[in-house]
Design an enzyme around this catalytic site. Structure first.
Site, short mmCIF file in Angstrom:
data_model
loop_
_atom_site.label_atom_id
_atom_site.label_comp_id
_atom_site.label_asym_id
_atom_site.label_seq_id
_atom_site.Cartn_x
_atom_site.Cartn_y
_atom_site.Cartn_z
N SER A 1 30.00 46.49 44.22
CA SER A 1 31.15 46.82 45.07
C SER A 1 30.80 47.90 46.08
CB SER A 1 32.32 47.30 44.20
OG SER A 1 32.76 46.28 43.34
N GLN B 1 40.17 42.91 48.16
CA GLN B 1 39.03 42.62 49.03
C GLN B 1 39.49 42.33 50.46
OE1 GLN B 1 36.45 39.63 47.38
NE2 GLN B 1 36.13 40.76 45.48
N ASP C 1 38.58 43.04 36.74
CA ASP C 1 37.30 42.41 36.44
C ASP C 1 36.88 42.60 34.99
OD1 ASP C 1 36.92 41.31 38.91
OD2 ASP C 1 35.59 42.86 39.66
#
Length: 407
Positions: free
Chosen positions: A23, A146, A288
């Site tokens: 990330s 995102q 996640d």
């Protein structure tokens, strides 16, 4: 290809050098490109997503294929929209099933020129890059972080900066804050108050940068420790005051029997007693990790009710469906009580014979299910190479800890 995983004992001891955060790596690569900073990023992630980003940013062509790399697709859609030229952006079959219309609409509303080459709302895209004015974008708060990050990364380079107005519940807020914190390291000031984020027009500073270790990757070793009989592992590369939302896993894993202690360059984790009987948790800030915790809780026979999983259906696969299906093979009857929720009340059925865990082109499915090897011998993971997306040497590190990993 398949991997069969087993271990002769349930003792874990050793040192794990964690991969760099995917990330952070992808965010910093975009920032470096926008600031024309050619100084190499230290400890850049070696995973497929980051390699795809690096390759495309250094390419001399105008047609790009990101494969399965979701963050790369979204970040590049915004980045290319302001780089003068004509660009084509596509990906794998699964990528063409992952929606991107919200981001495209937002970009087009501030002057971008993006059209769809196949199905409306989905890749592949035709992008006519130009100088964007910016100003105001309105999005729902449950929009993928995102999309929001993609807009934020280009925001300071827009003529009028960018104000993002979010409506309703904001999901994955920690990922948005991580983006803003990284941007601040590069000298960019912003405001995030209530439902609005404002980034004025300004220049990124060119600075040397070293990427920290990946907390998502660390979660799998926490799960292994939770299922081990005993042991102590050193996880090298974790930062105490991390920007990553997944660093919030520590207190949750305490409930599953894992004690953590920071050192100067990382963290020690070891087995500890626990008598926790049910796990309730809102994964809004670290979605996640839902797979890791779902598998671990089932194998420890701890019923659970997870919420905050609204974004899981548009990841590499529909992760809610995948978890219900694959844990069902092991005899665990999971349900989806409502949108964005996953639960197990302790109900069991007869497990299947000769179990093969499907990974659905999803790296996190492979790694979340790997700890089964401590409970069921010779568990088989299908398409194990998917771990290259975020943790290329995962299987090698398992071998170093004494696991047998056979093709």
């Amino acid at each position: 290809m398949q991997h069969s995983i087993s271990k002769k004992n349930k003792l874990l001891e050793g040192r794990i050098v964690l991969p760099a955060s995917k990330s952070i790596s992808n965010r910093v690569q975009i920032i470096n490109a926008l600031s024309y900073n050619f100084e190499p990023i230290k400890n850049l992630s070696d995973c497929d997503d980051s390699r795809a980003m690096q390759s495309i940013l250094n390419s001399n062509t105008n047609s790009f294929d990101v494969g399965h790399a979701g963050t790369t697709m979204r970040f590049l859609t915004a980045y290319l929209s302001k780089i003068v030229g004509e660009w084509t952006l596509t990906g794998s079959h699964r990528m063409k099933e992952r929606p991107i219309g919200v981001l495209v609409d937002a970009l087009n509303s501030i002057g971008a020129q993006i059209t769809y080459l196949e199905k409306d709302g989905y890749p592949p895209l035709k992008i006519f890059g130009s100088n964007l004015t910016g100003e105001v974008v309105e999005l729902k708060g449950n929009t993928s972080s995102q999309y929001i990050t993609a807009l934020l990364l280009i925001a300071p380079t827009l003529e009028k900066g960018l104000r993002i107005k979010l409506s309703g519940k904001i999901v994955s807020r920690s990922y948005i804050e991580m983006t803003l914190n990284i941007m601040e390291e590069f000298g960019v000031k912003s405001e995030f108050k209530g439902q609005e984020i404002f980034v004025p027009n300004q220049a990124y500073q060119r600075i040397p940068y070293a990427v920290e270790g990946d907390w998502s990757g660390a979660s799998y070793w926490f799960a292994f420790m939770a299922l081990a009989d005993d042991g102590k592992l050193y996880l090298d590369g974790l930062r105490r005051n991390s920007f990553q939302g997944d660093s919030g896993l520590v207190p949750v894993f305490e409930k599953l029997g894992v004690k953590a202690q920071f050192s100067k360059r990382g963290m020690f984790i070891e087995k500890m007693p626990t008598n926790y009987t049910k796990l309730k948790f809102d994964f809004n800030q670290m979605p996640d990790l839902a797979q890791t915790f779902a598998v671990c809780a089932c194998l420890k026979n701890i019923p659970f009710h997870f919420t905050g999983l609204e974004t899981l259906k548009i990841k590499e696969t529909d992760r809610i469906f995948a978890l219900i299906t694959e844990l069902g093979k092991l005899g665990y009857v999971l349900t989806e009580p409502a949108e964005g929720e996953l639960a197990w009340n302790g109900e069991r059925k007869t497990e299947e014979e000769n179990i093969v865990i499907e990974t659905y082109h999803d790296h996190r499915m492979a790694m979340a299910f790997a700890p089964i090897a401590l409970i069921l011998p010779n568990v088989v993971i299908d398409s194990p190479d998917v771990v290259k997306k975020s943790y290329p040497n995962f299987w090698e590190q398992l071998k170093e800890l004494g696991f047998e990993v056979k093709e």
